[in-house]
Enzyme design. Sequence first.
Site, PDB file in Angstrom:
ATOM      1  N   SER A 224      48.704  18.728 -14.063  1.00 35.57           N
ATOM      2  CA  SER A 224      48.423  17.305 -14.125  1.00 35.57           C
ATOM      3  C   SER A 224      49.420  16.613 -15.053  1.00 35.57           C
ATOM      4  O   SER A 224      50.618  16.642 -14.805  1.00 35.57           O
ATOM      5  CB  SER A 224      46.974  17.077 -14.560  1.00 35.57           C
ATOM      6  OG  SER A 224      46.585  15.748 -14.343  1.00 35.57           O
TER       7      SER A 224
ATOM      8  N   GLU B 213      75.626  39.328  14.776  1.00 34.41           N
ATOM      9  CA  GLU B 213      76.518  39.260  13.620  1.00 34.41           C
ATOM     10  C   GLU B 213      75.812  39.975  12.472  1.00 34.41           C
ATOM     11  O   GLU B 213      74.677  39.648  12.141  1.00 34.41           O
ATOM     12  CB  GLU B 213      76.790  37.803  13.248  1.00 34.41           C
ATOM     13  CG  GLU B 213      77.735  37.624  12.060  1.00 34.41           C
ATOM     14  CD  GLU B 213      77.894  36.160  11.675  1.00 34.41           C
ATOM     15  OE1 GLU B 213      79.013  35.766  11.311  1.00 34.41           O
ATOM     16  OE2 GLU B 213      76.887  35.413  11.729  1.00 34.41           O
TER      17      GLU B 213
ATOM     18  N   GLU C  52      83.940  37.166   1.382  1.00 34.26           N
ATOM     19  CA  GLU C  52      83.647  35.797   1.815  1.00 34.26           C
ATOM     20  C   GLU C  52      83.099  35.004   0.643  1.00 34.26           C
ATOM     21  O   GLU C  52      82.299  35.509  -0.145  1.00 34.26           O
ATOM     22  CB  GLU C  52      82.640  35.781   2.965  1.00 34.26           C
ATOM     23  CG  GLU C  52      82.302  34.379   3.460  1.00 34.26           C
ATOM     24  CD  GLU C  52      81.412  34.354   4.693  1.00 34.26           C
ATOM     25  OE1 GLU C  52      81.060  33.242   5.133  1.00 34.26           O
ATOM     26  OE2 GLU C  52      81.068  35.436   5.214  1.00 34.26           O
TER      27      GLU C  52
END
Length: 671
Positions: free
Chosen positions: A152, A555, A648
């Site tokens: 709250s 892939e 990558e």
Amino acid sequence: MRLGVALSTIAVLLTATSARNLDKRQWGWPNFGGGNGGNGGNGGKTINDYKREQGAGRDIHVYAPSNLAPNSPLLLSLHGMDQDPNYQQSNTHWETLADSEGFVVVYPRGGTGMSTWDIQGTKDTQWVSQIIDQMKKEYNIDTKRVYLSGFSMGGMFTYHAMSQIANKIAAFAPCSGPNVFGASKAQRPVPIFHVHGTNDDVLNYQQVEGFLKNYRDQFHCPSQADTKTNYPNRENPNATLYTWGPCDKGVYIKHLKLQGRGHSPSSADIQDIWDFVSQWTVDGPVSASGNGGGNTTPTNPSTGGNGNGNGGGNTTPTNPSTGGNGNGNGGSTDKCSSNITKQGYKCCASNCEVVYTDSDGDWGVENDQWCGCGNRVTVGSGTCSAKILQQGYKCCPSGCIIYYTDEDGTWGVNGEEWCGCGSGSSSTGGGNDAPSSGSGYQGANGTNFCNNAKHSGESVTVTSNKVGDINGIGYELWADSGNNSATFYDDGSFSCSFQRAKDYLCRSGLSFDSTKTHKQIGHIYAEFKLVKQNIQNVDYSYVGIYGWTRNPLVEFYVVDNWLSQWRPGDWVGNKKHGDFTIGGAQYTVYENTRYGPSIDGDTNFKQYFSIRQQPRDCGTIDITAHFEQWEKLGMTMGKMHEAKVLGEAGSNNGGTSGTADFPFAKVYVKN
């Protein structure tokens, strides 16, 4: 007056009928239940088990497990308006998790106005900061693993703290309390886990999306969430979990939507919150930062330790009730004697071997027993350094192997050295875990490539996107932007250089003709050595194995390392199969279906991922072992098109730069 401004702002936010007064009922006064999730009191300790202290002028309730280790995390749980630490504790029972997970819990008392929180100024953020400092002095907590959760108005303060003390809080978990100032800017991109019930009649659920969007926009998160319906929250079978990420700096924003929950704190949420926040330090994910349980691996990687410590901090088996994780390696099951069990040690699970005895046959290292459930070994000599002896550890006898991992695959066991004097090693093929800095790791042809890797043979340098071949070794460079290049050698090694690239990849290895399955080709392995140089601004990355199959079009990735600061996470796939021991190491397996560019043009295809739990810079990857595990899970493999060593890297903002050098890279088939 600051408090008046804050409360008037809150009043506007409450609901469409917010003209009603801010009475105690609306703010979760102890008699207020609201919905079906208010009691939270499912066992656990009482407030009497807590230590009550004066925390920088206001009292705090502190719980610390009796066996608390040094450098353990801290979690602060904040109550709502006009409540107190007793109420927050009796509804959440964080101490039940503190015992099992090993962290300190603090329930502070609000002090502004009616036991509220200063959600606009600095008074309470300074106080929370002082509490953290106090816990460091008293319990030697890990100040990089401090987590804040509030209910709250405590949730509102949790958001406010993002703009004030994000340098001291690793992750934030507000519950039923949004940021009343909406677009308040966080000091940095931070991990957020927001819990809210749909029947909240105080802070209306319909407002949640707008508040969360402010932070998604700030952190440049994906616009679409990964949505999991029927999420198994402990009390609510109809929960929904929304995930946005990765955002800037790799963080995630998650929202747990609880159907039918009113405005109440609950212990049903604490496991979900902990599972999320405990992944983070102020520097990033735990697995990437190296912070986490205070493990200290031996300092000399070549003479008795790997030096790759991940900070996992595990001091008990993965499954405390059985002593094992069930991923057995098929070895013999050691029987437990009464002498072992009466000392409080656990027996190994079925199909797991006891491999972690020290050289004189004692269980563990004079104290602990460990079960090996994956035959995960590091090949190396059993020589001992003076540093090891000074710590009181035993040297491995001649002919024994040093095992550096416990059963769940984390490096080291609080810095202890382990000797394996039975089964488990092979100097060739797959399944062995080579240390990243090398201790004589031998490749398939007897080459010590971890220590002596260097490029050799004919080479070709590529400065634009290209797929090619050099003396039978297939290669590819691809980038969507920037100034990039790659040099490929006919021994399989290669070097990748990228500047300001949004997405960049280079790879080298074997190309196939898409006519044979992996079973028809033979057992496929890869060996690699990675050297990272000047890596900057990488938001996501994969280093390992990459390839395609046809019929079906798939892939696939086997990720053993990454150039980013954090491990690829759940965002890689829309289906998470779980954690598995593959080729001697722990990997998380994901599956995904997508439409996009492929080797057959833009079309639908499957994606398969195995993400290693701990990165390594050098070693052998048993590619076929991953194929076989995927197939056991119903992930069909087709006819092989390629299998290559991959580097990558990508950036969501500004482009990435650096060099990923692979002075040794080889993909090969053994029949």
